[in-house]
Design a protein around this motif. Structure first.
Motif, short mmCIF file in Angstrom:
data_model
loop_
_atom_site.label_atom_id
_atom_site.label_comp_id
_atom_site.label_asym_id
_atom_site.label_seq_id
_atom_site.Cartn_x
_atom_site.Cartn_y
_atom_site.Cartn_z
N GLU A 242 -2.75 4.85 30.73
CA GLU A 242 -1.33 5.13 30.56
C GLU A 242 -1.09 6.46 29.86
OE1 GLU A 242 0.20 1.75 28.48
OE2 GLU A 242 0.04 0.46 30.24
N ARG A 243 -2.04 6.92 29.08
CA ARG A 243 -1.87 8.15 28.32
C ARG A 243 -2.52 9.37 28.98
NH1 ARG A 243 -1.55 3.89 25.16
NH2 ARG A 243 -0.26 3.90 23.31
N TRP A 244 -3.11 9.16 30.16
CA TRP A 244 -3.76 10.25 30.88
C TRP A 244 -2.71 11.08 31.60
CZ3 TRP A 244 -8.07 12.86 31.19
CH2 TRP A 244 -8.34 13.63 32.32
N HIS A 245 -2.82 12.39 31.47
CA HIS A 245 -1.91 13.31 32.16
C HIS A 245 -2.74 14.17 33.11
CE1 HIS A 245 1.88 12.54 30.02
NE2 HIS A 245 1.03 12.05 29.12
N ARG A 246 -2.54 13.93 34.38
CA ARG A 246 -3.30 14.60 35.42
C ARG A 246 -3.11 16.12 35.38
NH1 ARG A 246 -4.58 12.00 40.73
NH2 ARG A 246 -3.49 10.30 39.73
N GLU A 247 -1.89 16.55 35.04
CA GLU A 247 -1.59 17.99 35.04
C GLU A 247 -2.46 18.76 34.06
OE1 GLU A 247 1.04 15.72 33.92
OE2 GLU A 247 1.28 15.21 36.03
N THR A 248 -2.75 18.16 32.91
CA THR A 248 -3.53 18.85 31.88
C THR A 248 -4.95 18.31 31.73
OG1 THR A 248 -2.68 17.36 30.17
CG2 THR A 248 -1.47 19.43 30.53
N GLY B 125 -2.18 13.22 18.89
CA GLY B 125 -2.18 14.53 19.54
C GLY B 125 -2.85 14.47 20.90
N GLU B 126 -3.02 15.64 21.50
CA GLU B 126 -3.64 15.73 22.81
C GLU B 126 -5.16 15.76 22.67
OE1 GLU B 126 -3.69 18.99 26.38
OE2 GLU B 126 -1.78 18.63 25.36
N VAL B 127 -5.83 14.99 23.49
CA VAL B 127 -7.28 14.90 23.44
C VAL B 127 -7.84 15.15 24.83
CG1 VAL B 127 -9.25 13.39 22.94
CG2 VAL B 127 -7.16 13.18 21.59
N SER B 128 -8.82 16.01 24.92
CA SER B 128 -9.48 16.29 26.19
C SER B 128 -10.94 15.87 26.09
CB SER B 128 -9.42 17.79 26.51
OG SER B 128 -8.10 18.19 26.70
N ILE B 129 -11.50 15.51 27.22
CA ILE B 129 -12.92 15.19 27.28
C ILE B 129 -13.66 16.50 27.54
CG2 ILE B 129 -14.71 13.93 28.52
CD1 ILE B 129 -12.54 11.85 29.19
N THR B 130 -14.59 16.83 26.68
CA THR B 130 -15.33 18.09 26.78
C THR B 130 -16.76 17.84 27.26
OG1 THR B 130 -16.17 17.99 24.52
CG2 THR B 130 -13.99 19.01 24.84
N LEU B 131 -17.45 18.89 27.60
CA LEU B 131 -18.85 18.76 27.97
C LEU B 131 -19.69 18.24 26.81
CD1 LEU B 131 -19.48 21.88 30.22
CD2 LEU B 131 -19.31 19.49 30.91
N ASP B 132 -19.30 18.58 25.59
CA ASP B 132 -19.99 18.05 24.42
C ASP B 132 -19.83 16.53 24.35
OD1 ASP B 132 -21.53 18.48 22.04
OD2 ASP B 132 -19.71 17.97 20.90
N ASP B 133 -18.67 16.02 24.75
CA ASP B 133 -18.46 14.58 24.80
C ASP B 133 -19.39 13.94 25.84
OD1 ASP B 133 -16.39 14.71 22.90
OD2 ASP B 133 -14.90 15.09 24.48
N VAL B 134 -19.55 14.61 26.97
CA VAL B 134 -20.44 14.11 28.02
C VAL B 134 -21.87 14.01 27.48
CG1 VAL B 134 -21.44 14.59 30.29
CG2 VAL B 134 -18.99 14.94 29.90
#
Length: 183
Positions: free
Chosen positions: A62-68, A76-85
């Motif tokens: 529900e909190r995923w935003h395809r545009e970003t 706040g806004e959280v992105s999955i990074t390569l470091d997370d991978v």
């Protein structure tokens, strides 16, 4: 990995896990273990989950935003990074990104013939049944077993790895197919 499919703006959540498919195939046989380990993809064998917390996954969805390509959370806004991978999947991230080009059917057949050592007729039948440059995960399990029986270890390792990728990193909505380009 889990796949979320949508029909409406906030659709009913459908969870698909390929963890059992990875588990059913099992660990690679000893003859190809080193080849699989050499790719750096061995951690994917153990990271597949069979069940998940539907509420937690639904909340993230529900909190995923395809545009970003990010999650908009109360903090706040959280992105999955390569470091997370690297941290979550224990996969080495090296080299440049690869952009897969669309495969024509004849190119997919050629890859299957050359890399999995199947006949042209078998490859064409599989591609035809899938309706494009895809193969079924069950078909890959069968190819893997046959290549092991006749001790074609390189082709067995490739079939194993494509199956593993089709169940984890490159799982799609079909829950049964993987694109031949990942071979």
């Amino acid at each position: 990995m889990f796949l979320c499919t949508s029909i409406q703006e906030r659709p009913e959540l459908k969870l698909s896990s390929h963890g059992r498919k990875v588990h059913n195939l099992g660990r690679p046989i000893p003859a190809i273990e080193d080849m699989v380990a050499g790719t750096g993809l061995s951690p994917l064998i153990a990271c597949s989950i069979d069940t998940g917390d539907r509420g937690l996954i639904s909340s993230f969805f529900e909190r995923w935003h395809r545009e970003t390509s990010s999650f908009h959370l109360p903090v706040g806004e959280v992105s999955i990074t390569l470091d997370d991978v690297v941290s979550l999947l224990h996969l080495p991230i090296v080299g440049a990104f690869h952009d897969f080009q669309p495969l024509r059917t004849d190119e997919a057949v050629l890859l299957l013939v050359e890399l999995l050592m199947v006949s042209t007729e078998v490859a064409m039948a599989e591609i035809g049944q899938c309706g494009g440059p895809y193969v079924r995960l069950q078909w890959l399990r069968d190819v893997y077993q046959r290549r092991c029986q006749i001790q074609h270890w390189t082709a067995a390792a490739r079939a194993y790895l494509l199956h593993l990728l089709g169940c984890t990193l490159f799982a799609n909505k079909s829950a049964t197919h993987v694109h031949v380009a990942h071979l």
